[in-house]
Design a protein around this motif. Sequence first.
Motif, short mmCIF file in Angstrom:
data_model
loop_
_atom_site.label_atom_id
_atom_site.label_comp_id
_atom_site.label_asym_id
_atom_site.label_seq_id
_atom_site.Cartn_x
_atom_site.Cartn_y
_atom_site.Cartn_z
N ARG A 312 0.74 -1.08 0.13
CA ARG A 312 0.09 -0.06 0.01
C ARG A 312 0.76 1.31 -0.05
NH1 ARG A 312 -5.35 -0.66 2.15
NH2 ARG A 312 -5.23 1.40 2.89
N ALA A 313 2.07 1.25 -0.09
CA ALA A 313 3.01 2.32 -0.07
C ALA A 313 2.97 3.08 -1.17
CB ALA A 313 4.46 1.66 0.16
N VAL A 314 2.61 2.52 -2.42
CA VAL A 314 2.30 3.51 -3.61
C VAL A 314 1.26 4.80 -3.58
CG1 VAL A 314 1.71 3.42 -6.05
CG2 VAL A 314 3.17 1.46 -5.19
N GLY A 315 1.67 5.85 -3.60
CA GLY A 315 0.98 6.91 -3.36
C GLY A 315 0.55 7.22 -1.69
N GLY A 316 1.50 6.64 -0.92
CA GLY A 316 1.17 6.72 0.43
C GLY A 316 2.00 7.86 1.19
N GLY A 317 1.63 8.38 2.12
CA GLY A 317 2.10 9.71 2.93
C GLY A 317 3.63 9.37 3.39
N GLU A 318 4.32 10.27 3.75
CA GLU A 318 5.64 10.22 4.32
C GLU A 318 5.69 9.28 5.64
OE1 GLU A 318 8.83 11.01 3.25
OE2 GLU A 318 7.59 11.26 1.47
N GLY A 319 4.66 9.17 6.33
CA GLY A 319 4.77 8.22 7.41
C GLY A 319 4.40 6.80 6.99
N VAL A 320 3.79 6.70 6.06
CA VAL A 320 3.64 5.16 5.53
C VAL A 320 5.10 4.90 4.95
CG1 VAL A 320 2.45 3.85 3.83
CG2 VAL A 320 1.27 5.41 5.03
N LEU A 321 5.51 5.50 4.23
CA LEU A 321 7.06 5.46 3.63
C LEU A 321 7.99 5.02 4.64
CD1 LEU A 321 6.92 7.97 0.42
CD2 LEU A 321 6.27 5.37 0.45
#
Length: 411
Positions: A312-321
């Motif tokens: 789900r990292a594609v398009g995720g925010g910096e926190g997710v990344l």
Amino acid sequence: MRIAKWVSLIAVTALADPAAVTEGRKSELICHESGCYPRVFSASHEFRKVEHDQEIPAGLHVQLDVSTGERFAKLVDPNDHSGDVVVVDGDTGGIEVTPDTVPAAEVFSGATVLKDQDSTPHPPNKAPLPSGEREEFRHGLDTLVNSHGGSGSCSEELIGALDSLEELVHELEFGLALVERAGGVEALLSQLSSVEETCRMKAALVLGSALRNNANALSAVHARNLPVIPTLINHLAHEHTTDTVAARLIYALSAALGGSQASPESPGTLSHAQFADAFGHHHLAKRFDRESVSDDVRGRIASLVEDHVFGRAVGGGEGVLTDAGVWAGKFEDTLVSNKVVSPSAKSKLLAALKQATDNLPPHTYTPSQPFLNWLAQNTANKDDPLIDQYTTLRAAFGNPKASRKHLVDEL
């Protein structure tokens, strides 16, 4: 009589698009109003739904729902001993389905039909469910609900009810009915605190089976404000939870986190918000880092992270990344330090790192030099059962020059 609605396939060539899948296309996105996802499907060890316009790389295990056309895919498991036909039971008797007898519109070019397997996912069964199964489900659910608030004993009757429910709630209708029944999920969550490990394990299995690939059931969990995610995480974090129970809790947690769609309204997005609020990454990492943790648990956590963090990292925010980058580094360190020895667990960590490579930008994750060295050493052993995975990763960044080329390609 129940009708089998799906067949298993092995993708021999790239499916859904006649053009070959190239490395450049892996970074492309398909975007709709509901959200974005990679143009090329990225597989894990668990079946995940393939969007209708996604390309499927060659070599994956694909399941096709012949009634709806929906596809689910995962990495091929060499331990699956599949045949070359599917038997579809219907009102007119058994129909043998082969590449010649399945209607052309229902078989993809470059695919081979394999024997139907009793594995997830379980697409919607639109045929009426047998009355005997409905009665068995009602009896099992009544027994479960009546156990809630009792002494917490793990009776033979309750064990039998949990076994029956685990078999039945793979049907989407039964999975939804369990969640909508007042006291159903509450009783399962209560059994996670049972004094008997058997009931803790079986309760987690039933919960995971009811929610897995069942968007309606997961939506009902949120509509009823049921604390599934925080309860599962709390039990995973408990120091006295054994690895055997933890493995089932991880299965249930992965199911409760939903699918790959990341639209704001999707039940999976709500689940991920609850996961973050319950410090899910922190507690999973603590379980993963335990010195005594089993390879099986580490492998299952890697698969969960692969699907629900890297996936789900594609398009995720910096926190997710940021969370994704931390997990990728942790998996590298685990492999380099030989903290896992079983080929199965190693395979799952390698598959997760492949997903990270495909989905994470260079500023979030680039391979460390110790990992590149470890990968080079293992690639030299052609007899290693994981040689194909080593080779695939090294093709992306398996030496310093390849690593630099990988970064340039991303710019």
